[in-house]
Design a protein around this motif. Structure first.
Motif, PDB file in Angstrom:
ATOM      1  N   THR A  58       0.809  -1.220   0.000  1.00 37.40           N
ATOM      2  CA  THR A  58       0.000   0.000   0.000  1.00 37.40           C
ATOM      3  C   THR A  58       0.842   1.270   0.000  1.00 37.40           C
ATOM      4  OG1 THR A  58      -0.139  -0.123   2.417  1.00 37.40           O
ATOM      5  CG2 THR A  58      -1.935  -1.126   1.141  1.00 37.40           C
ATOM      6  N   SER A 119       3.225  -0.273  -6.392  1.00 37.79           N
ATOM      7  CA  SER A 119       2.290  -1.151  -7.099  1.00 37.79           C
ATOM      8  C   SER A 119       1.059  -0.361  -7.489  1.00 37.79           C
ATOM      9  CB  SER A 119       1.889  -2.331  -6.211  1.00 37.79           C
ATOM     10  OG  SER A 119       2.997  -3.143  -5.904  1.00 37.79           O
ATOM     11  N   VAL A 120       0.492  -0.643  -8.648  1.00 37.30           N
ATOM     12  CA  VAL A 120      -0.759  -0.013  -9.061  1.00 37.30           C
ATOM     13  C   VAL A 120      -1.904  -0.531  -8.205  1.00 37.30           C
ATOM     14  CG1 VAL A 120      -2.410   0.223 -10.957  1.00 37.30           C
ATOM     15  CG2 VAL A 120       0.055   0.425 -11.406  1.00 37.30           C
ATOM     16  N   ASP A 121      -1.898  -1.832  -7.911  1.00 34.19           N
ATOM     17  CA  ASP A 121      -2.928  -2.463  -7.096  1.00 34.19           C
ATOM     18  C   ASP A 121      -2.230  -3.311  -6.038  1.00 34.19           C
ATOM     19  OD1 ASP A 121      -5.009  -3.866  -5.963  1.00 34.19           O
ATOM     20  OD2 ASP A 121      -5.776  -4.693  -7.850  1.00 34.19           O
ATOM     21  N   ALA A 122      -2.368  -2.928  -4.774  1.00 36.66           N
ATOM     22  CA  ALA A 122      -1.680  -3.645  -3.692  1.00 36.66           C
ATOM     23  C   ALA A 122      -2.134  -5.100  -3.594  1.00 36.66           C
ATOM     24  CB  ALA A 122      -1.913  -2.939  -2.366  1.00 36.66           C
ATOM     25  N   ALA A 123      -3.335  -5.402  -4.090  1.00 33.35           N
ATOM     26  CA  ALA A 123      -3.829  -6.773  -4.068  1.00 33.35           C
ATOM     27  C   ALA A 123      -3.134  -7.639  -5.119  1.00 33.35           C
ATOM     28  CB  ALA A 123      -5.334  -6.803  -4.273  1.00 33.35           C
ATOM     29  N   LYS A 124      -2.578  -6.982  -6.150  1.00 33.50           N
ATOM     30  CA  LYS A 124      -1.802  -7.668  -7.190  1.00 33.50           C
ATOM     31  C   LYS A 124      -0.476  -6.920  -7.326  1.00 33.50           C
ATOM     32  CE  LYS A 124      -5.973  -9.029  -9.722  1.00 33.50           C
ATOM     33  NZ  LYS A 124      -6.727  -8.915 -11.019  1.00 33.50           N
TER      34      LYS A 124
END
Length: 279
Positions: A58, A119-124
């Motif tokens: 994040t 990261s663009v998306d912390a989940a990925k």
């Protein structure tokens, strides 16, 4: 507090014969490269190459200096190669933002003071694999997407080594002082890498294995007539001194990053080994 994970020295070839499995792994492997908390380099005695992995969540991660560089900032006399093996991410180098999709590469030149990773998306999350080598000249920071790389098809399904080598930082690609970098991916059903094997006395090499899933790779190393092996799982790196072969066979298809530093950047500068002469 130093950001160094450790300073890793490799044994002499004559010492390898008597080493245990744990001793081999400690000397020639980096067991966990990716780091979610900080950019943390392992410095090696292989042409002073340094290895790191950043998996930002994040919050962005920053490239900080390390006393091991002996300089005022990390890239004062170094260059950096970055290859994203995860989800979409961004790298900001001295205020310029570079978007890196999966398998995109970024070269960051000597003299760059500030580098951050996100990261663009912390989940990925993005998974940035990094190699740094000493530098004597500043070359421009340059991005190359996978479509910009030089693809070199090799092998065949009949010999279980049909693969494509993607060259990013090399003689005819992104310019650097001594760093050479790219990755290899296999066709389904092919599992052998760098077979027939080789050594190269004018440069050393590091492999980073990824996209293995639950597969393993039996990585072959050592002198051609005195080979040893290491069992590799997802996200691990192997150091290859100039006297050692670097080859392997997996239980399924996979990818690996190769990075070299040394006296020249000729990709085909290698001393080939005849497999039937190996021991």
């Amino acid at each position: 507090m130093s950001a160094t994970q450790r300073i890793q020295t490799t044994p002499r070839a004559c010492d390898v014969a008597g080493m245990t499995t744990d001793e081999l792994r400690a000397a020639f492997m980096i067991e966990q490269v990716m780091n979610r908390e900080k950019v943390q380099f392992t410095f090696t005695d292989l042409d002073r190459m340094a290895v790191a992995g950043a998996e930002p969540g994040t919050r962005p991660l920053e490239l900080t200096n390390d006393p091991e560089t002996g300089r005022g900032f990390f890239l004062e006399r170094r260059e950096l190669g970055i290859l994203n093996t995860g989800g979409a991410g961004t790298v900001v180098a001295d205020g310029t933002k570079y978007d890196l999709a999966t398998h995109d590469c970024l070269y960051v030149g000597m003299g760059t003071r500030s580098v951050t990773f996100a990261s663009v998306d912390a989940a990925k999350p993005a998974k940035f694999f990094m190699i740094s080598t000493p530098a004597h000249q500043a070359y421009p920071t340059t991005k190359a997407a996978k479509k910009d790389a030089n693809p070199v098809p090799l092998g065949s399904l009949a010999t279980a080594n049909q693969r494509t080598i993607y060259q990013y930082i090399h003689e005819k690609g992104i310019k650097s002082c001594q760093l050479v970098m790219g990755f290899t991916e296999f066709q389904e059903g092919s599992v052998w890498n760098t077979m027939p094997p080789h050594t190269h006395s004018r440069r050393t090499e590091i492999y980073f294995y990824f996209d293995l899933g639950q597969n393993i790779v039996v990585h072959l190393m050592g002198e051609p007539q005195n080979t040893r092996n290491l069992i590799i799982t997802e996200g691990q790196a192997v150091l290859s001194p100039q006297w050692s072969i670097h080859s392997g066979c997996g239980t399924g298809a996979y990818r690996f990053i190769w990075a070299m530093g040394g006296e020249n950047q000729r990709f085909d500068d290698m001393d080939k080994v005849v497999p039937t002469e190996m021991k």
